[in-house]
Design a protein around this motif. Sequence first.
Motif, PDB file in Angstrom:
ATOM      1  N   ARG A   1      -2.132  -1.149  -0.481  1.00 19.32           N
ATOM      2  CA  ARG A   1      -3.061  -1.620   0.340  1.00 19.32           C
ATOM      3  C   ARG A   1      -3.862  -2.683   0.086  1.00 19.32           C
ATOM      4  O   ARG A   1      -4.762  -2.821  -0.218  1.00 19.32           O
ATOM      5  CB  ARG A   1      -3.929  -0.815   1.751  1.00 19.32           C
ATOM      6  N   PRO A   2      -3.502  -4.085   0.180  1.00 23.61           N
ATOM      7  CA  PRO A   2      -4.299  -5.121  -0.023  1.00 23.61           C
ATOM      8  C   PRO A   2      -5.301  -4.758   0.839  1.00 23.61           C
ATOM      9  O   PRO A   2      -5.670  -5.264   1.979  1.00 23.61           O
ATOM     10  CB  PRO A   2      -3.623  -6.413   0.594  1.00 23.61           C
ATOM     11  N   PRO A   3      -6.708  -5.137  -0.347  1.00 25.09           N
ATOM     12  CA  PRO A   3      -7.975  -5.637   0.353  1.00 25.09           C
ATOM     13  C   PRO A   3      -7.992  -6.370   1.594  1.00 25.09           C
ATOM     14  O   PRO A   3      -8.595  -5.728   1.913  1.00 25.09           O
ATOM     15  CB  PRO A   3      -8.588  -5.487  -1.269  1.00 25.09           C
ATOM     16  N   ARG A   4      -7.863  -7.197   1.217  1.00 26.83           N
ATOM     17  CA  ARG A   4      -7.700  -8.930   2.039  1.00 26.83           C
ATOM     18  C   ARG A   4      -6.943  -8.442   3.535  1.00 26.83           C
ATOM     19  O   ARG A   4      -7.886  -8.912   5.114  1.00 26.83           O
ATOM     20  CB  ARG A   4      -6.610  -9.437   1.907  1.00 26.83           C
ATOM     21  N   LEU A   5      -6.358  -6.768   3.476  1.00 27.45           N
ATOM     22  CA  LEU A   5      -6.267  -7.030   4.987  1.00 27.45           C
ATOM     23  C   LEU A   5      -6.785  -5.261   5.343  1.00 27.45           C
ATOM     24  O   LEU A   5      -6.224  -4.418   6.383  1.00 27.45           O
ATOM     25  CB  LEU A   5      -4.544  -6.041   5.357  1.00 27.45           C
ATOM     26  N   GLY A   6      -7.436  -4.930   4.722  1.00 27.44           N
ATOM     27  CA  GLY A   6      -8.491  -4.338   5.633  1.00 27.44           C
ATOM     28  C   GLY A   6      -8.374  -2.434   4.643  1.00 27.44           C
ATOM     29  O   GLY A   6      -9.479  -1.964   4.839  1.00 27.44           O
ATOM     30  N   GLY A   7      -7.809  -2.688   4.283  1.00 29.28           N
ATOM     31  CA  GLY A   7      -7.050  -1.493   3.570  1.00 29.28           C
ATOM     32  C   GLY A   7      -6.780  -1.089   4.571  1.00 29.28           C
ATOM     33  O   GLY A   7      -6.020   0.618   4.204  1.00 29.28           O
ATOM     34  N   ASN A   8      -5.990  -1.297   5.275  1.00 30.50           N
ATOM     35  CA  ASN A   8      -5.159  -0.259   6.581  1.00 30.50           C
ATOM     36  C   ASN A   8      -3.790  -0.674   6.884  1.00 30.50           C
ATOM     37  O   ASN A   8      -2.952  -0.353   7.373  1.00 30.50           O
ATOM     38  CB  ASN A   8      -6.055  -0.652   7.783  1.00 30.50           C
ATOM     39  N   GLU A   9      -3.260  -1.786   6.625  1.00 34.26           N
ATOM     40  CA  GLU A   9      -2.006  -2.333   6.591  1.00 34.26           C
ATOM     41  C   GLU A   9      -1.570  -2.478   5.154  1.00 34.26           C
ATOM     42  O   GLU A   9      -1.759  -2.653   4.211  1.00 34.26           O
ATOM     43  CB  GLU A   9      -1.761  -3.512   7.202  1.00 34.26           C
ATOM     44  N   LYS A  10      -0.013  -1.876   4.734  1.00 31.52           N
ATOM     45  CA  LYS A  10       0.278  -2.095   3.844  1.00 31.52           C
ATOM     46  C   LYS A  10       1.600  -3.236   3.719  1.00 31.52           C
ATOM     47  O   LYS A  10       2.270  -3.507   4.842  1.00 31.52           O
ATOM     48  CB  LYS A  10       1.409  -0.545   3.580  1.00 31.52           C
ATOM     49  N   LEU A  11       1.328  -3.159   2.229  1.00 30.51           N
ATOM     50  CA  LEU A  11       2.842  -4.422   1.609  1.00 30.51           C
ATOM     51  C   LEU A  11       3.359  -3.631   1.034  1.00 30.51           C
ATOM     52  O   LEU A  11       2.577  -3.401  -0.330  1.00 30.51           O
ATOM     53  CB  LEU A  11       1.937  -5.935   1.690  1.00 30.51           C
ATOM     54  N   GLY A  12       4.231  -4.441   0.806  1.00 31.28           N
ATOM     55  CA  GLY A  12       5.620  -4.311  -0.694  1.00 31.28           C
ATOM     56  C   GLY A  12       4.669  -4.239  -1.800  1.00 31.28           C
ATOM     57  O   GLY A  12       3.611  -5.968  -1.382  1.00 31.28           O
ATOM     58  N   VAL A  13       4.765  -3.880  -2.967  1.00 32.61           N
ATOM     59  CA  VAL A  13       3.881  -4.416  -4.204  1.00 32.61           C
ATOM     60  C   VAL A  13       4.145  -5.731  -5.026  1.00 32.61           C
ATOM     61  O   VAL A  13       3.450  -5.999  -5.129  1.00 32.61           O
ATOM     62  CB  VAL A  13       3.667  -2.675  -5.597  1.00 32.61           C
ATOM     63  N   PHE A  14       5.260  -5.884  -4.490  1.00 35.96           N
ATOM     64  CA  PHE A  14       5.915  -7.223  -5.243  1.00 35.96           C
ATOM     65  C   PHE A  14       5.099  -8.642  -4.260  1.00 35.96           C
ATOM     66  O   PHE A  14       5.474  -9.290  -4.624  1.00 35.96           O
ATOM     67  CB  PHE A  14       7.150  -7.384  -5.132  1.00 35.96           C
ATOM     68  N   ALA A  15       4.603  -8.047  -2.728  1.00 35.94           N
ATOM     69  CA  ALA A  15       4.263  -9.156  -2.141  1.00 35.94           C
ATOM     70  C   ALA A  15       3.138  -9.163  -2.528  1.00 35.94           C
ATOM     71  O   ALA A  15       2.028  -9.767  -1.243  1.00 35.94           O
ATOM     72  CB  ALA A  15       4.849  -8.985  -0.507  1.00 35.94           C
ATOM     73  N   THR A  16       2.465  -7.845  -3.169  1.00 38.42           N
ATOM     74  CA  THR A  16       0.742  -8.344  -3.118  1.00 38.42           C
ATOM     75  C   THR A  16       0.740  -8.701  -5.046  1.00 38.42           C
ATOM     76  O   THR A  16       1.255  -8.597  -5.903  1.00 38.42           O
ATOM     77  CB  THR A  16       0.021  -7.238  -2.718  1.00 38.42           C
ATOM     78  N   ARG A  17      -1.115  -8.897  -5.090  1.00 40.70           N
ATOM     79  CA  ARG A  17      -1.006  -8.612  -6.481  1.00 40.70           C
ATOM     80  C   ARG A  17      -1.631  -6.884  -7.132  1.00 40.70           C
ATOM     81  O   ARG A  17      -2.761  -7.390  -7.796  1.00 40.70           O
ATOM     82  CB  ARG A  17      -2.233  -9.435  -6.854  1.00 40.70           C
TER      83      ARG A  17
END
Length: 262
Positions: A95-111
């Motif tokens: 759950r990337p912080p920039r997305l408010g912690g509500n939306e999930k992305l693949g780990v390799f699509a994030t830092r």
Amino acid sequence: MTQGNDQHGQTDPINNRSRVPFSSQLNAVAICRTPYKQKFGIPRQPGLVDVVGYIEFEPAFNHIDAVRGIEQNSHLWLLFCFHENIAQGWKTMVRPPRLGGNEKLGVFATRSTFRPNGIGQSVVKLHGVVQRKGKVCLIISGMDLLDGTPIIDIKPYIPFSDAIVDAKSGIAQDAPVLIAVTYTAIALTQIAQYAAIEQYQGLAELINGVLSQDPRPAYKKNKNDPKLYQVALYDLDIFWHITSQGIEVLELKPTKVTLLKD
């Protein structure tokens, strides 16, 4: 720090055939010394807070020849290990912080700091090479690393190839929006007293730089939040809370966070 990864005998879960055997061992070449004594409050990207730190080389690499010529570079890439997160493992979705912690992305699509091999990278500014407490050290700034972070490699930043001016990022295209930081009279007096000591020069700028980015979890930013917060910088705990105007720093106290010894 040493981290092993032995994948002999595993199979490709997608194509169901054997992968090329791979085994590696990573050793820390240095550690990073920073004012950030806990994960909470560390800038989420490099270059956001102009604070000075050091790269201290480990004994096997503590030789001036290993960094000869490095000062011709204004910036460096640091490859490092998220050493405090490895034991917690990783997940395919985060759950990337920039997305408010509500939306999930693949780990390799994030830092995300929770990664399969626990490796991160940051760009820092290089200010020079010094001998510090018997160690070859690089003076750097702009780092987003916890004090004591193991550095596994250092490389020059190459402007013509590393800077892609028209690059796009779906979730972090723009720098974070800063919020106002104010101080009580007690906090201002304490900061002035500490700033007279060489160790704490630039303390006010550091506090303002860290807190103006609002280090709270994203899901709390649009809600009533009466909580008292604390951020550990150097050997101080900075206490603050949210007001209708932004963040107010209340006071400074000697930290209760366990500090890494020199």
